[in-house]
Design a protein around this motif. Structure first.
Motif, PDB file in Angstrom:
ATOM      1  N   UNK A 194       0.708  -1.056  -0.076  1.00  0.00           N
ATOM      2  CA  UNK A 194       0.078   0.089  -0.073  1.00  0.00           C
ATOM      3  C   UNK A 194       0.984   1.219   0.156  1.00  0.00           C
ATOM      4  N   UNK A 195       0.245   2.545  -0.382  1.00  0.00           N
ATOM      5  CA  UNK A 195       1.028   3.632  -0.424  1.00  0.00           C
ATOM      6  C   UNK A 195      -0.027   4.435   0.575  1.00  0.00           C
ATOM      7  N   UNK A 196       0.669   4.700   1.653  1.00  0.00           N
ATOM      8  CA  UNK A 196      -0.225   5.500   2.725  1.00  0.00           C
ATOM      9  C   UNK A 196       0.150   7.071   2.781  1.00  0.00           C
ATOM     10  N   UNK A 197      -0.654   7.831   3.002  1.00  0.00           N
ATOM     11  CA  UNK A 197      -0.544   9.272   2.995  1.00  0.00           C
ATOM     12  C   UNK A 197      -1.248  10.181   4.049  1.00  0.00           C
ATOM     13  N   UNK A 198      -0.595  11.081   4.548  1.00  0.00           N
ATOM     14  CA  UNK A 198      -1.412  12.187   5.312  1.00  0.00           C
ATOM     15  C   UNK A 198      -0.773  13.468   5.217  1.00  0.00           C
ATOM     16  N   UNK A 199      -1.588  14.369   5.457  1.00  0.00           N
ATOM     17  CA  UNK A 199      -1.390  15.864   5.375  1.00  0.00           C
ATOM     18  C   UNK A 199      -0.507  16.165   6.824  1.00  0.00           C
ATOM     19  N   UNK A 200       0.343  17.102   6.793  1.00  0.00           N
ATOM     20  CA  UNK A 200       0.899  17.463   7.998  1.00  0.00           C
ATOM     21  C   UNK A 200       0.303  18.914   8.577  1.00  0.00           C
ATOM     22  N   UNK A 201      -0.849  19.330   7.869  1.00  0.00           N
ATOM     23  CA  UNK A 201      -1.255  20.658   8.392  1.00  0.00           C
ATOM     24  C   UNK A 201      -1.769  20.835   9.708  1.00  0.00           C
ATOM     25  N   UNK A 202      -2.220  19.504  10.402  1.00  0.00           N
ATOM     26  CA  UNK A 202      -2.637  19.640  11.704  1.00  0.00           C
ATOM     27  C   UNK A 202      -1.943  18.506  12.299  1.00  0.00           C
ATOM     28  N   UNK A 203      -1.172  18.557  13.242  1.00  0.00           N
ATOM     29  CA  UNK A 203      -0.463  17.359  13.916  1.00  0.00           C
ATOM     30  C   UNK A 203      -0.918  17.187  15.359  1.00  0.00           C
ATOM     31  N   UNK A 204      -2.126  17.932  15.675  1.00  0.00           N
ATOM     32  CA  UNK A 204      -2.457  17.813  16.971  1.00  0.00           C
ATOM     33  C   UNK A 204      -3.087  16.260  17.539  1.00  0.00           C
ATOM     34  N   UNK A 205      -3.250  15.521  16.498  1.00  0.00           N
ATOM     35  CA  UNK A 205      -3.619  14.085  16.730  1.00  0.00           C
ATOM     36  C   UNK A 205      -2.585  13.271  17.342  1.00  0.00           C
ATOM     37  N   UNK A 206      -1.214  13.699  16.963  1.00  0.00           N
ATOM     38  CA  UNK A 206      -0.069  12.885  17.664  1.00  0.00           C
ATOM     39  C   UNK A 206       0.113  13.124  19.056  1.00  0.00           C
ATOM     40  N   UNK A 207      -0.851  14.003  19.937  1.00  0.00           N
ATOM     41  CA  UNK A 207      -0.809  13.756  21.088  1.00  0.00           C
ATOM     42  C   UNK A 207      -1.179  12.627  21.638  1.00  0.00           C
ATOM     43  N   UNK A 208      -1.883  11.630  20.995  1.00  0.00           N
ATOM     44  CA  UNK A 208      -2.230  10.509  21.481  1.00  0.00           C
ATOM     45  C   UNK A 208      -1.424   9.366  21.475  1.00  0.00           C
ATOM     46  N   UNK A 209      -0.011   9.810  20.920  1.00  0.00           N
ATOM     47  CA  UNK A 209       0.883   8.819  20.684  1.00  0.00           C
ATOM     48  C   UNK A 209       2.403   9.270  21.556  1.00  0.00           C
ATOM     49  N   UNK A 210       2.231   9.548  22.736  1.00  0.00           N
ATOM     50  CA  UNK A 210       3.355  10.009  23.569  1.00  0.00           C
ATOM     51  C   UNK A 210       4.288   9.055  23.774  1.00  0.00           C
TER      52      UNK A 210
END
Length: 304
Positions: free
Chosen positions: A126-142
């Motif tokens: 697979x080729x997976x992609x995401x935008x980096x415009x909003x990284x607030x969701x990364x707080x769920x992965x401390x």
């Protein structure tokens, strides 16, 4: 073309890059440095000036198996005739050959199909992609308690190599793929020399070579990000966690830190290429947990 001209290869892949194509400049640099353990190709082909496409070909010798080719064609800037001529030249070198192509690059797929290629039906990526415009969701992965994440240091080359070797021990990989383990598997071939070659590529950024450090100071996970400044994209390749420290979220924590660092360096999007089929699902789950979504399927085609 002289296969030592890495700059031309990087320019070819980066000039018309899209998230749905098979190669990112990071894939090119990683393979060129033989970070993936690949041998030097038997034949290298190139088309166009400036470069529009290229292929590395590994011939099968006397095994009776098809040759293998790593093929890139910049379909956006090649005519139908140029695509056909490139595939024809590849077939003159290797009449029986396996290549990978993105289903979403329809011009390339059509050029292959009209020359007799068919999908193999085997494992695909697979080729997976995401935008980096909003990284607030990364707080769920401390970063898990008792660990820290930081860029690898130049003076700890041996330890950086060793954590890679532990993560990609061949016997361990066989177990994860459900393959039989014989007990006489050689260790990982990754070495200081190979990692120096990786660091010497022009797109290597030390800020994106992240490691996870345990409380005792040992390196227990890592992730390497490759930044293509032209497209503002970062690729994960490779990522690994020492099995003795697995299941604690270290992989996602390392990748989250790479995304933040890449954003600070100007990246606007991220891509990765894990297995897409069910044969090795863990990496895909890791990246989908970082809100990366499928934008392409890279499958194998064979002829002859």
């Amino acid at each position: 073309m002289d296969n030592t001209d890495l700059a031309a290869l990087l320019d070819c892949v980066g000039r018309t890059w899209t998230p749905s194509q098979r190669l990112h400049v990071g894939d090119v640099a990683w393979a060129y440095a033989h970070g993936d353990g690949s041998a030097a190709p038997d034949v290298s082909l190139a088309w166009g000036d400036p470069l529009l496409g290229f292929a590395d070909v590994w011939l099968p010798g006397s095994t009776g198996q098809p040759a293998t080719a790593a093929l890139h064609l910049a379909a956006q800037t090649m005519t139908t005739r140029q695509l056909a001529e490139a595939v024809d030249e590849l077939l003159r070198v290797a009449p029986r050959v396996t290549v990978e192509a993105s289903r979403q690059q329809t011009e390339v797929v059509e050029a292959l199909r009209t020359r007799g290629f068919r999908e193999t039906g085997g494992p695909w990526f697979a080729r997976l992609w995401r935008s980096l415009a909003d990284l607030s969701d990364l707080a769920a992965h401390p970063v898990p308690e008792g660990y820290s994440v930081r860029p690898a240091l130049r003076h700890e080359l041996a330890r950086r190599v060793e954590v890679h070797r532990r993560c990609w021990d061949p016997a361990r990989i066989k177990r994860m793929l459900g393959l039989p383990v014989t007990g006489d598997e050689a260790g990982s071939g990754y070495s200081a020399e190979r990692h120096r070659a990786v660091m010497d590529t022009p797109v290597y950024r030390g800020e994106l070579d992240m490691v996870a450090v345990a409380a005792d100071g040992s390196l227990v996970a890592y992730g390497l990000g490759w930044l293509d400044a032209g497209s503002g994209s970062v690729l994960f390749e490779p990522v690994g966690t020492d099995p003795r420290h697995g299941g604690r979220g270290l992989g996602r924590a390392v990748c989250a830190e790479i995304l933040r660092a890449a954003r600070d360096l100007g990246a606007t999007q991220a891509v990765v290429g894990p297995r897409g089929d069910g044969g090795y699902p863990a990496p895909r789950r890791l990246y989908e947990g970082l809100r990366m979504r499928e934008v392409a399927q890279v499958v194998s085609f064979v002829t002859g």
